[in-house]
Design a protein around this motif. Structure first.
Motif, PDB file in Angstrom:
ATOM      1  N   UNK A  46       0.841  -1.202   0.000  1.00  0.00           N
ATOM      2  CA  UNK A  46       0.000   0.000   0.000  1.00  0.00           C
ATOM      3  C   UNK A  46       0.876   1.253   0.000  1.00  0.00           C
ATOM      4  N   UNK A  47       0.600   2.154  -0.926  1.00  0.00           N
ATOM      5  CA  UNK A  47       1.348   3.407  -0.978  1.00  0.00           C
ATOM      6  C   UNK A  47       0.913   4.343   0.146  1.00  0.00           C
ATOM      7  N   UNK A  48      -0.343   4.212   0.583  1.00  0.00           N
ATOM      8  CA  UNK A  48      -0.841   5.148   1.592  1.00  0.00           C
ATOM      9  C   UNK A  48      -0.570   4.721   3.035  1.00  0.00           C
ATOM     10  N   UNK A  49       0.291   3.752   3.228  1.00  0.00           N
ATOM     11  CA  UNK A  49       0.641   3.364   4.605  1.00  0.00           C
ATOM     12  C   UNK A  49       1.400   4.504   5.286  1.00  0.00           C
ATOM     13  N   UNK A  50       1.294   4.627   6.605  1.00  0.00           N
ATOM     14  CA  UNK A  50       1.905   5.768   7.302  1.00  0.00           C
ATOM     15  C   UNK A  50       3.433   5.694   7.383  1.00  0.00           C
ATOM     16  N   UNK A  51       3.986   4.490   7.364  1.00  0.00           N
ATOM     17  CA  UNK A  51       5.440   4.348   7.477  1.00  0.00           C
ATOM     18  C   UNK A  51       6.069   4.189   6.096  1.00  0.00           C
ATOM     19  N   UNK A  52       7.374   4.179   6.071  1.00  0.00           N
ATOM     20  CA  UNK A  52       8.120   3.902   4.845  1.00  0.00           C
ATOM     21  C   UNK A  52       8.843   2.582   5.076  1.00  0.00           C
ATOM     22  N   UNK A  53       8.400   1.497   4.429  1.00  0.00           N
ATOM     23  CA  UNK A  53       8.898   0.165   4.753  1.00  0.00           C
ATOM     24  C   UNK A  53      10.229  -0.222   4.102  1.00  0.00           C
ATOM     25  N   UNK A  54      10.779   0.641   3.269  1.00  0.00           N
ATOM     26  CA  UNK A  54      11.976   0.261   2.516  1.00  0.00           C
ATOM     27  C   UNK A  54      13.248   0.480   3.328  1.00  0.00           C
ATOM     28  N   UNK A  55      14.145  -0.495   3.344  1.00  0.00           N
ATOM     29  CA  UNK A  55      15.380  -0.363   4.129  1.00  0.00           C
ATOM     30  C   UNK A  55      16.483   0.443   3.435  1.00  0.00           C
ATOM     31  N   UNK A  56      16.476   0.482   2.102  1.00  0.00           N
ATOM     32  CA  UNK A  56      17.549   1.173   1.383  1.00  0.00           C
ATOM     33  C   UNK A  56      17.201   2.647   1.209  1.00  0.00           C
ATOM     34  N   UNK A  57      18.184   3.544   1.399  1.00  0.00           N
ATOM     35  CA  UNK A  57      17.896   4.981   1.453  1.00  0.00           C
ATOM     36  C   UNK A  57      17.280   5.560   0.179  1.00  0.00           C
ATOM     37  N   UNK A  58      17.717   5.130  -0.988  1.00  0.00           N
ATOM     38  CA  UNK A  58      17.155   5.693  -2.223  1.00  0.00           C
ATOM     39  C   UNK A  58      15.748   5.142  -2.450  1.00  0.00           C
ATOM     40  N   UNK A  59      15.524   3.879  -2.116  1.00  0.00           N
ATOM     41  CA  UNK A  59      14.168   3.326  -2.201  1.00  0.00           C
ATOM     42  C   UNK A  59      13.211   4.101  -1.292  1.00  0.00           C
ATOM     43  N   UNK A  60      13.693   4.546  -0.161  1.00  0.00           N
ATOM     44  CA  UNK A  60      12.858   5.346   0.748  1.00  0.00           C
ATOM     45  C   UNK A  60      12.441   6.663   0.084  1.00  0.00           C
ATOM     46  N   UNK A  61      13.385   7.313  -0.586  1.00  0.00           N
ATOM     47  CA  UNK A  61      13.086   8.551  -1.307  1.00  0.00           C
ATOM     48  C   UNK A  61      12.034   8.286  -2.377  1.00  0.00           C
ATOM     49  N   UNK A  62      12.212   7.206  -3.114  1.00  0.00           N
ATOM     50  CA  UNK A  62      11.295   6.870  -4.202  1.00  0.00           C
ATOM     51  C   UNK A  62       9.900   6.563  -3.664  1.00  0.00           C
ATOM     52  N   UNK A  63       9.812   5.844  -2.552  1.00  0.00           N
ATOM     53  CA  UNK A  63       8.504   5.544  -1.972  1.00  0.00           C
ATOM     54  C   UNK A  63       7.791   6.841  -1.574  1.00  0.00           C
ATOM     55  N   UNK A  64       8.527   7.790  -1.014  1.00  0.00           N
ATOM     56  CA  UNK A  64       7.945   9.087  -0.674  1.00  0.00           C
ATOM     57  C   UNK A  64       7.470   9.825  -1.932  1.00  0.00           C
ATOM     58  N   UNK A  65       8.227   9.709  -3.021  1.00  0.00           N
ATOM     59  CA  UNK A  65       7.823  10.339  -4.281  1.00  0.00           C
ATOM     60  C   UNK A  65       6.564   9.683  -4.839  1.00  0.00           C
ATOM     61  N   UNK A  66       6.437   8.376  -4.662  1.00  0.00           N
ATOM     62  CA  UNK A  66       5.223   7.687  -5.093  1.00  0.00           C
ATOM     63  C   UNK A  66       4.005   8.192  -4.312  1.00  0.00           C
ATOM     64  N   UNK A  67       4.188   8.416  -3.023  1.00  0.00           N
ATOM     65  CA  UNK A  67       3.098   8.951  -2.192  1.00  0.00           C
ATOM     66  C   UNK A  67       2.670  10.329  -2.730  1.00  0.00           C
ATOM     67  N   UNK A  68       3.639  11.180  -3.032  1.00  0.00           N
ATOM     68  CA  UNK A  68       3.331  12.514  -3.556  1.00  0.00           C
ATOM     69  C   UNK A  68       2.578  12.428  -4.877  1.00  0.00           C
ATOM     70  N   UNK A  69       2.977  11.489  -5.710  1.00  0.00           N
ATOM     71  CA  UNK A  69       2.416  11.390  -7.063  1.00  0.00           C
ATOM     72  C   UNK A  69       1.041  10.725  -7.097  1.00  0.00           C
ATOM     73  N   UNK A  70       0.835   9.710  -6.279  1.00  0.00           N
ATOM     74  CA  UNK A  70      -0.363   8.889  -6.408  1.00  0.00           C
ATOM     75  C   UNK A  70      -1.395   9.070  -5.300  1.00  0.00           C
ATOM     76  N   UNK A  71      -1.085   9.857  -4.281  1.00  0.00           N
ATOM     77  CA  UNK A  71      -2.074  10.053  -3.199  1.00  0.00           C
ATOM     78  C   UNK A  71      -2.643  11.461  -3.216  1.00  0.00           C
TER      79      UNK A  71
END
Length: 138
Positions: free
Chosen positions: A113-138
């Motif tokens: 789920x993109x709308x989950x409150x946490x960022x589940x990715x362990x790698x730092x760049x994946x974390x940035x990308x997950x945040x960008x997905x939230x901005x784009x799709x929510x």
């Protein structure tokens, strides 16, 4: 001393406000990551994504758009002599009915789920990308 560069190309496949993730062990560490992998010599970025999805998950993709290119210097977590450069695209899986894990390193896949409150990715760049997905799709 950094004496190598490793270019990685990843994809964010989105469906119903969820993103496809892979779970695998790498260098003894469990990882949740986006599908994709290392660029090979003589290969283009999009070509790399097509190859990775074909080799790992038995599916064809349609590349929709570029999402993010890593902007900061990053040393590999797994190889101290290696600089990483990561590039991310948004893709659609064309033939999802053929989806099959072919790579024995991949333990499982999951639509997260993109709308989950946490960022589940362990790698730092994946974390940035997950945040960008939230901005784009929510």
């Amino acid at each position: 001393m950094i004496d190598k560069i490793n270019i990685r190309v990843y994809a964010c496949s989105i469906k119903d406000k969820k993103v496809l993730t892979l779970f695998e062990e790498y260098a003894g560490e469990p990882l949740m990551k986006f599908p994709g992998g290392g660029l090979e010599y003589g290969e283009g970025l999009i070509e790399c994504l097509h190859r990775e999805f074909d080799e790992e998950l038995n599916v064809k993709i349609e590349v929709i758009e570029h999402l993010y290119t890593q902007e900061n210097f990053l040393v590999s977590r797994f190889r101290e002599n290696e600089q990483l450069l990561t590039i991310y695209y948004i893709v659609n899986i064309v033939n999802e009915e053929d989806f099959l894990i072919l790579d024995p390193c991949i333990e499982k896949t999951e639509w997260v789920e993109i709308d989950r409150p946490d960022n589940p990715f362990p790698l730092p760049i994946d974390q940035i990308v997950f945040d960008k997905l939230k901005e784009k799709f929510l």
